[in-house]
Scaffold this active site. Structure first.
Site, PDB file in Angstrom:
ATOM      1  CG  ASP A 111       4.465  -0.942  -5.428  1.00 12.10           C
ATOM      2  OD1 ASP A 111       3.277  -0.659  -5.631  1.00 12.10           O
ATOM      3  OD2 ASP A 111       5.263  -1.280  -6.330  1.00 12.10           O
ATOM      4  CB  ALA A 113       4.700   0.628  -8.970  1.00 13.23           C
ATOM      5  CB  CYS A 114       4.906   4.037  -4.645  1.00 16.11           C
ATOM      6  SG  CYS A 114       5.036   5.494  -3.610  1.00 16.11           S
ATOM      7  N   GLY A 115       6.175   6.450  -6.741  1.00 15.39           N
ATOM      8  CA  GLY A 115       7.280   7.362  -7.005  1.00 15.39           C
ATOM      9  C   GLY A 115       8.166   7.578  -5.806  1.00 15.39           C
ATOM     10  N   GLY A 118      10.054   4.504  -4.864  1.00 16.41           N
ATOM     11  CA  GLY A 118      11.128   4.254  -5.814  1.00 16.41           C
ATOM     12  C   GLY A 118      12.342   5.098  -5.524  1.00 16.41           C
TER      13      GLY A 118
END
Length: 266
Positions: A111, A113-115, A118
């Site tokens: 995902d 959206a997870c820092g 990413g």
């Protein structure tokens, strides 16, 4: 038409419009484009929109570009199965490559959206490239010779006007092997895969692509050990930077009116 064209071309009726207002009808050949679902060792990995021809070559080249296998690995065993809306291509990776498969699947499915995820995905997107050590012996005349001959090796594009080509050219510019697809990335994967499956090497030649020079194509060339990449249209900045990183010589805008070279003594 050849068997390949029978698979890759369909016909559809169109209304013909003319500037003077005249109308008519015409049956136009169209390039086929279908989903190709690629599975490795029974696990779904990717779906490519591609021309349904030379699929085993496509899977082999795509696997090299994804770094799931290397040029030193044995050829993949690929089984094709027709599905309701496309084709499923099932490949078997050698046992020593399964860990790399799981790692790539994890990054592709993470995902963003997870820092942290990413950051990991960005690292995966711009991974270090191997240095190109092979040398091309082609000169300017060879490049223009290959450019002039390429059209004669593009039956799908001749029939539809909608296909890219990727060609292996010898050091004298002779076209030795060509693959076509509606997608420029697919065409290059098919060429690289076909080279692996037929045992063809670069042998001092070069790759000629009927497309712009994107960074993905540069990466595919570097991973395939291509000694010189020639494209008919321009590069992006990232493509030029990635080519510099890999030591991959480029010839771009390769047409009679404008030719640019980078990293080569041509």
């Amino acid at each position: 038409m050849t068997a390949m064209l029978d698979e890759a071309v369909a016909a559809l009726a169109f209304d013909r419009l003319a500037p003077d207002g005249a109308t008519g009808s015409v049956v136009r050949p169209l390039a086929e484009e279908v989903p190709i679902a690629i599975e490795y060792n029974g696990a779904g990995y990717a779906v490519l929109m591609a021309t349904p021809a030379d699929i085993a070559d496509l899977v082999q080249g795509f696997s090299l570009a994804e770094r799931l296998v290397t040029r030193d690995d044995a050829l993949l065993d690929v089984d094709m199965h027709a599905a309701a809306r496309g084709i499923v291509a099932r490949a078997t990776l050698p046992p020593h490559r399964t860990e790399g498969l799981l790692d790539r699947v994890r990054h592709r499915a993470s995902d963003s959206a997870c820092g942290l995820c990413g950051i990991e995905n960005l690292d995966q997107a711009i991974r270090p490239l191997p240095r190109v050590t092979a040398m091309s012996r082609a000169d300017r005349a060879a490049i223009f010779r290959a450019l002039a001959a390429l059209g004669d090796h593009q039956p799908l594009n001749a029939a539809t006007g909608a296909a890219h080509a990727a060609a292996l050219a010898g050091p004298d510019g002779t076209i030795r092997l060509v693959r076509e697809d509606v997608g420029r990335h697919n065409a290059f994967d098919k060429l690289i895969g076909a080279m692996a499956r037929t045992g063809a090497g670069w042998d001092g030649g070069f790759a000629l692509l009927s497309s712009r020079c994107s960074y993905e194509l540069v990466e595919k060339a570097a991973l395939a050990g291509c000694p010189l990449l020639v494209t008919i249209s321009a590069p992006t900045r990232l493509a030029a930077d990635r080519a510099d990183e890999a030591g991959l010589p480029l010839v771009v805008l390769a047409r009679a009116d404008a030719v640019l070279a980078r990293g080569t003594a041509l």
